[in-house]
Enzyme design. Sequence first.
Site, mmCIF file in Angstrom:
data_model
loop_
_atom_site.group_PDB
_atom_site.id
_atom_site.type_symbol
_atom_site.label_atom_id
_atom_site.label_comp_id
_atom_site.label_asym_id
_atom_site.label_seq_id
_atom_site.Cartn_x
_atom_site.Cartn_y
_atom_site.Cartn_z
ATOM 1 N N ASP A 153 69.327 31.125 23.143
ATOM 2 C CA ASP A 153 68.119 30.433 23.614
ATOM 3 C C ASP A 153 68.433 29.121 24.346
ATOM 4 O OD1 ASP A 153 66.037 32.163 22.949
ATOM 5 O OD2 ASP A 153 65.778 31.334 20.938
ATOM 6 N N ARG A 174 69.028 27.667 16.407
ATOM 7 C CA ARG A 174 69.071 26.878 17.639
ATOM 8 C C ARG A 174 69.650 25.473 17.425
ATOM 9 N NH1 ARG A 174 64.195 27.034 21.758
ATOM 10 N NH2 ARG A 174 65.953 26.285 22.995
ATOM 11 N N ARG A 206 56.235 23.786 15.544
ATOM 12 C CA ARG A 206 57.621 23.360 15.688
ATOM 13 C C ARG A 206 57.780 21.855 15.418
ATOM 14 N NH1 ARG A 206 60.726 27.171 18.665
ATOM 15 N NH2 ARG A 206 59.988 29.224 18.039
ATOM 16 N N HIS A 265 54.567 26.302 21.179
ATOM 17 C CA HIS A 265 54.980 25.019 21.767
ATOM 18 C C HIS A 265 53.841 24.540 22.668
ATOM 19 C CE1 HIS A 265 59.667 25.606 21.667
ATOM 20 N NE2 HIS A 265 59.327 24.692 20.788
ATOM 21 N N CYS A 305 59.936 26.336 30.207
ATOM 22 C CA CYS A 305 60.907 26.333 29.107
ATOM 23 C C CYS A 305 62.339 26.207 29.625
ATOM 24 C CB CYS A 305 60.821 27.620 28.304
ATOM 25 S SG CYS A 305 59.229 27.954 27.574
HETATM 26 N N1 ARG Z 1 62.995 31.723 21.779
HETATM 27 C C1 ARG Z 1 62.773 30.313 22.005
HETATM 28 C C2 ARG Z 1 62.176 29.680 20.776
HETATM 29 O O1 ARG Z 1 61.376 30.306 20.129
HETATM 30 C C3 ARG Z 1 61.902 30.098 23.190
HETATM 31 C C4 ARG Z 1 61.716 28.676 23.537
HETATM 32 C C5 ARG Z 1 60.876 28.496 24.748
HETATM 33 N N2 ARG Z 1 60.860 27.155 25.172
HETATM 34 C C6 ARG Z 1 59.768 26.424 25.374
HETATM 35 N N3 ARG Z 1 59.916 25.249 25.892
HETATM 36 N N4 ARG Z 1 58.580 26.852 25.014
HETATM 37 O O2 ARG Z 1 62.487 28.566 20.429
#
Ligand code: ARG
Length: 283
Positions: A79, A104, A150, A179, A276
């Site tokens: 990612d 991550r 998040r 997000h 993203c």
């Molecule tokens: N698979 C990643 C996650 O879930 C995607 C992140 C996408 N980034 C964003 N800025 N929305 O963290």
Amino acid sequence: MTATSARSTETSAGQATRRHYLMCPPAYFTVEYVINPWMDPDQPVDTALAVAQWEELKNTYLRLGHTVDTIEPQPGLPDMVFAANSGTVIEGRVLGAKFRAPERAAEAEHFRRWFLAHGYRDVVMPTRINEAEGDFAWTGEVLLAGTGFRTDPAAHAEAQEFLGVPVVSLNLVDERYYHLDTALFVLDKAPNAQIAYFPEAFSEGSRRVLARMFPDAVIADEADAACLGLNGVSDGRHVVLPEEATGLAKQLDDRGYEVIPLDMSELRKSGGGPKCCTMELHS
Ligand code: ARG
């Protein structure tokens, strides 16, 4: 009166301004864990296609006259292509990231080192979960800040203190829009700051805050949101959008923006879109 002169300055597109972006090629992109509802490890991912879509995005920025820096992708961090999650940069100050998902976590340190190696002196790492521009959108005046899935709300206060900019906290309520940058983006910076957003992704109170701050915002619908159409990138005039976001594209076109539709289908398998993949280094 022509259609153009009938537009008021708050609701129509302004001038493009040159931007500086940081991106990470998706050389190791895949979907092998699940941290949002878009991700399904049973669905095949074509890494070469993801790279081609990403190259197209990068070349679009270059064609528009923007500066694009890149960071070396790392094996085992599929990612890392989503560079927006690894830093919030305003006027030379860098607030790094602290990821919620252990998968991550290591990305943050690679970006911290990149900033140090590229002359950034004010680099601070957050103590609270902070997914950076995934949940922070700078309007040039205020930092819109998402929470709910998040970024920890305590990270909003930390961002305000370190970056020295006013932060407005917004609550996200739909897990598909985990997000802030999946539900809202900045079309134009202050003094005529303008946004596009999908109201249903926000709590009732947050919707009222957005309506109060941006009475003329572009309001996206479910179809625009469901293709991650709110994950757009604007330079004040040109707006890069996932190509499926046709309703939103039409609204932007009516306001004088030049929409650039791109195929981001491969990166969407991980829940990502143009924004993203793009960290903006705000000067
Ligand atoms: N698979 C990643 C996650 O879930 C995607 C992140 C996408 N980034 C964003 N800025 N929305 O963290």
